[in-house]
Design an enzyme around this catalytic site. Structure first.
Site, PDB file in Angstrom:
ATOM      1  N   TYR A   1      22.456  85.253  65.617  1.00 51.54           N
ATOM      2  CA  TYR A   1      23.803  85.691  65.240  1.00 51.54           C
ATOM      3  C   TYR A   1      24.206  85.098  63.882  1.00 51.54           C
ATOM      4  CZ  TYR A   1      23.525  86.839  70.165  1.00 51.54           C
ATOM      5  OH  TYR A   1      23.091  87.329  71.372  1.00 51.54           O
TER       6      TYR A   1
ATOM      7  N   ARG B   1      29.985  82.616  62.461  1.00 47.12           N
ATOM      8  CA  ARG B   1      30.245  81.995  63.766  1.00 47.12           C
ATOM      9  C   ARG B   1      31.329  80.898  63.714  1.00 47.12           C
ATOM     10  NH1 ARG B   1      27.166  79.541  66.726  1.00 47.12           N
ATOM     11  NH2 ARG B   1      27.705  80.589  68.659  1.00 47.12           N
TER      12      ARG B   1
ATOM     13  N   GLU C   1      17.278  88.781  79.606  1.00 50.90           N
ATOM     14  CA  GLU C   1      17.574  89.307  78.259  1.00 50.90           C
ATOM     15  C   GLU C   1      18.038  88.227  77.290  1.00 50.90           C
ATOM     16  OE1 GLU C   1      20.663  92.227  78.639  1.00 50.90           O
ATOM     17  OE2 GLU C   1      19.389  93.595  79.756  1.00 50.90           O
TER      18      GLU C   1
ATOM     19  N   GLY D   1      21.747  84.712  77.846  1.00 54.01           N
ATOM     20  CA  GLY D   1      22.833  83.739  77.728  1.00 54.01           C
ATOM     21  C   GLY D   1      22.409  82.286  77.738  1.00 54.01           C
TER      22      GLY D   1
ATOM     23  N   GLY E   1      18.663  86.239  73.951  1.00 57.41           N
ATOM     24  CA  GLY E   1      18.667  86.476  72.507  1.00 57.41           C
ATOM     25  C   GLY E   1      18.627  85.134  71.793  1.00 57.41           C
ATOM     26  N   ARG E   2      19.749  84.415  71.895  1.00 61.01           N
ATOM     27  CA  ARG E   2      19.917  83.151  71.180  1.00 61.01           C
ATOM     28  C   ARG E   2      18.767  82.173  71.438  1.00 61.01           C
ATOM     29  NH1 ARG E   2      24.987  81.269  70.076  1.00 61.01           N
ATOM     30  NH2 ARG E   2      25.759  82.640  71.706  1.00 61.01           N
TER      31      ARG E   2
ATOM     32  N   CYS F   1      37.421  84.101  49.789  1.00 62.13           N
ATOM     33  CA  CYS F   1      38.844  83.975  49.530  1.00 62.13           C
ATOM     34  C   CYS F   1      39.662  83.996  50.827  1.00 62.13           C
ATOM     35  CB  CYS F   1      39.252  85.107  48.596  1.00 62.13           C
ATOM     36  SG  CYS F   1      40.883  84.885  47.956  1.00 62.13           S
ATOM     37  N   GLU F   2      39.429  83.015  51.671  1.00 64.84           N
ATOM     38  CA  GLU F   2      40.200  82.859  52.916  1.00 64.84           C
ATOM     39  C   GLU F   2      40.252  81.370  53.240  1.00 64.84           C
ATOM     40  OE1 GLU F   2      40.362  85.330  56.041  1.00 64.84           O
ATOM     41  OE2 GLU F   2      39.498  87.077  55.041  1.00 64.84           O
TER      42      GLU F   2
HETATM   43  N1  LLP Z   1      22.153  91.135  76.952  1.00 65.15           N
HETATM   44  C1  LLP Z   1      23.327  91.701  76.639  1.00 65.15           C
HETATM   45  C2  LLP Z   1      23.727  92.926  77.309  1.00 65.15           C
HETATM   46  C3  LLP Z   1      24.157  91.108  75.680  1.00 65.15           C
HETATM   47  O1  LLP Z   1      25.326  91.677  75.390  1.00 65.15           O
HETATM   48  C4  LLP Z   1      23.744  89.918  75.030  1.00 65.15           C
HETATM   49  C5  LLP Z   1      24.610  89.285  74.024  1.00 65.15           C
HETATM   50  C6  LLP Z   1      22.498  89.381  75.372  1.00 65.15           C
HETATM   51  C7  LLP Z   1      21.733  90.009  76.350  1.00 65.15           C
HETATM   52  C8  LLP Z   1      21.940  88.134  74.740  1.00 65.15           C
HETATM   53  O2  LLP Z   1      22.740  87.027  74.917  1.00 65.15           O
HETATM   54  P1  LLP Z   1      22.223  85.588  74.415  1.00 65.15           P
HETATM   55  O3  LLP Z   1      20.989  85.236  75.221  1.00 65.15           O
HETATM   56  O4  LLP Z   1      21.901  85.715  72.990  1.00 65.15           O
HETATM   57  O5  LLP Z   1      23.328  84.671  74.671  1.00 65.15           O
HETATM   58  N2  LLP Z   1      27.810  86.620  68.580  1.00 65.15           N
HETATM   59  C9  LLP Z   1      27.970  85.646  69.645  1.00 65.15           C
HETATM   60  C10 LLP Z   1      27.158  85.991  70.856  1.00 65.15           C
HETATM   61  C11 LLP Z   1      27.467  87.363  71.391  1.00 65.15           C
HETATM   62  C12 LLP Z   1      26.441  87.846  72.343  1.00 65.15           C
HETATM   63  C13 LLP Z   1      26.618  89.277  72.663  1.00 65.15           C
HETATM   64  N3  LLP Z   1      25.730  89.741  73.661  1.00 65.15           N
HETATM   65  C14 LLP Z   1      27.622  84.261  69.078  1.00 65.15           C
HETATM   66  O6  LLP Z   1      27.303  84.154  67.902  1.00 65.15           O
HETATM   67  O7  LLP Z   1      27.719  83.275  69.795  1.00 65.15           O
END
Ligand code: LLP
Length: 420
Positions: free
Chosen positions: A379, A316, A277, A234, A279-280, A350-351
């Site tokens: 994402y 997004r 964990e 997160g 991601g972003r 088309c939106e």
């Molecule tokens: N761990 C779990 C269990 C998760 O569900 C997620 C993200 C992460 C780790 C990684 O989170 P991050 O570090 O990337 O924030 N599509 C949305 C974000 C949804 C994230 C879903 N889960 C966006 O584009 O902002």
């Protein structure tokens, strides 16, 4: 900041106009140096205790980017069999994958058990199902290990749709239900090897995360001999970087996290492996989208620039009202930001909600300019679609020595037809 692209030399000396002509638009472009740098950063979140960073691959599952994560020493978390298969293909072994699914079918749990992938169960009923799958496979009791996902009662994120802790979410097992975890574990001879949490996506201040860490460490005291505790991801990135938004305060966060771990370790009796964990944080800033402006028009009072970056390419903004900074490229050069005017940048879908940037102060956009959407590495492609039957974009990587590598070819209409 005047230009992020120029500041970090994103194209490593390559001409973006040439890139767009050669590989077409819309095009995802990644910078290897930035990706590696961010990936390395997350391996350093905890240095005093055993720790692994799990890259949360849902942010970007391109196999070539997964390989960079492998080389940078990251483990990964996966949400589906598809993500697990991509990780195998990128070279990850089962021990380096943590399966954190939500509401899955028995065959998915059986897949993970057969491949010896540590799995976290997200509800009491999924834990029960996992136990039943172990029975069905006649798995020896000593092999029945798994994790459970705790809801630490705290959530945070850039909007309600991405908050995954607290009372308003489908995720995790609440603290008061922990005794039932032990009942189910006893019934099926399961060993709970780890607990994990994830409070939500994109926060720029560490406080909610630290509060959730405090909570999960308190809950961890109820479990014996935990092998690992995973605090989730997160960590945010500055999407308003052109307005000089600051980075997530990683150093400050690390300083505040360590005493919480010290206190836990002194009480718990053994030292589990700690995990996160992200991601972003790993991939967002290492990716941009190049798109072409095909129309300039004015409807009522709004000046529109019509591009090929629709909500099919980057969802997004239309899904979460998310902000992505935009830079304009003309004749291969970033247009400077001295004279700005309000414009709305839209796609070709088309939106009416197909809006990339609404009433944005930008240099005056002209037909045939390139639009460069920043912070699209997370994402972005992974949430893209074929809506309006548009094939998905290609992806290229600018390697650390400035070479260009196509890391996913553009989808074709033929690919779309194949399913029929
Ligand atoms: N761990 C779990 C269990 C998760 O569900 C997620 C993200 C992460 C780790 C990684 O989170 P991050 O570090 O990337 O924030 N599509 C949305 C974000 C949804 C994230 C879903 N889960 C966006 O584009 O902002």
């Amino acid at each position: 900041m005047d230009s992020f692209i120029d500041n970090v030399n994103f194209f490593e000396g390559n001409n973006p106009e040439k890139i767009a002509l050669e590989y077409g638009t819309p095009l995802y472009v990644y910078n290897e140096k930035i990706l590696r740098n961010r990936m390395y950063n997350v391996t350093q979140v905890i240095t005093k205790y055993p720790y692994t960073a799990n890259y949360s691959v849902k942010a970007n599952t391109n196999i070539h980017i997964l390989k960079l994560a492998l080389e940078e020493g990251l483990n990964c978390d996966a949400m589906s069999i598809g993500e697990i298969q991509l990780l195998f293909k990128a070279g990850f072994s089962a021990e380096r994958i943590f399966f954190v699914p939500n509401n899955v079918a028995p065959f998915e749990l059986i897949f993970a058990i057969k491949h010896k992938i540590m799995t976290s169960l997200d509800s009491l009923s999924q834990l029960e199902l996992f136990g039943e799958c172990c029975n069905k496979l006649k798995l020896a009791y000593e092999k029945r290990t798994c994790a459970v996902r705790i809801n630490p009662g705290v959530g945070a994120g850039h909007c309600e749709k991405v908050i995954t802790g607290g009372k308003n979410t489908k995720f995790g097992i609440a603290e008061q239900d922990v005794p039932q975890i032990f009942e189910i574990a006893n019934k099926y001879h399961l060993t709970i090897a780890g607990i994990n949490q994830h409070i939500g996506s994109l926060f720029m201040q560490p406080e909610p995360y630290l509060e959730a860490v405090t909570n999960i460490l308190r809950i961890a005291m109820l479990f014996k001999n935990l092998k690992f505790i995973d605090f989730g991801g997160g960590y945010g990135i500055p999407y308003h970087k052109l307005a000089n938004e600051k980075d997530f305060p990683m150093e400050d966060f690390k300083k505040k996290l360590e005493p919480l771990l010290d206190e836990f370790v002194s009480k718990y009796g053994s030292v589990p492996l700690f995990k996160s964990e992200p991601g972003r944080y790993c991939v967002a800033e290492g990716g941009i989208i190049l798109g072409r402006v095909h129309t300039i028009k004015q409807n009522a009072d709004i000046k529109y620039a019509g591009t090929d970056i629709g909500m099919n390419v980057l969802v997004r903004p239309s899904m979460y009202d998310s902000w992505h900074d935009i830079e304009i490229i003309r004749n291969g050069k970033i247009v400077d930001r001295d004279n700005l005017m309000e414009q709305t940048v839209v796609g070709n879908i088309c939106e009416s909600g197909d809006i990339l940037a609404k009433m944005r102060q930008l240099p005056q956009i002209q037909q045939d300019d390139l639009v460069c959407v920043l912070d699209a590495g997370a994402y972005g492609w992974s949430m893209s679609s074929t809506y309006n039957s548009r094939p998905r974009a290609a992806e290229i990587l600018i390697t650390k020595n400035g070479k260009i590598k196509v890391i996913r070819r553009r989808e074709t209409i033929k690919d779309l037809m194949k399913l029929f």
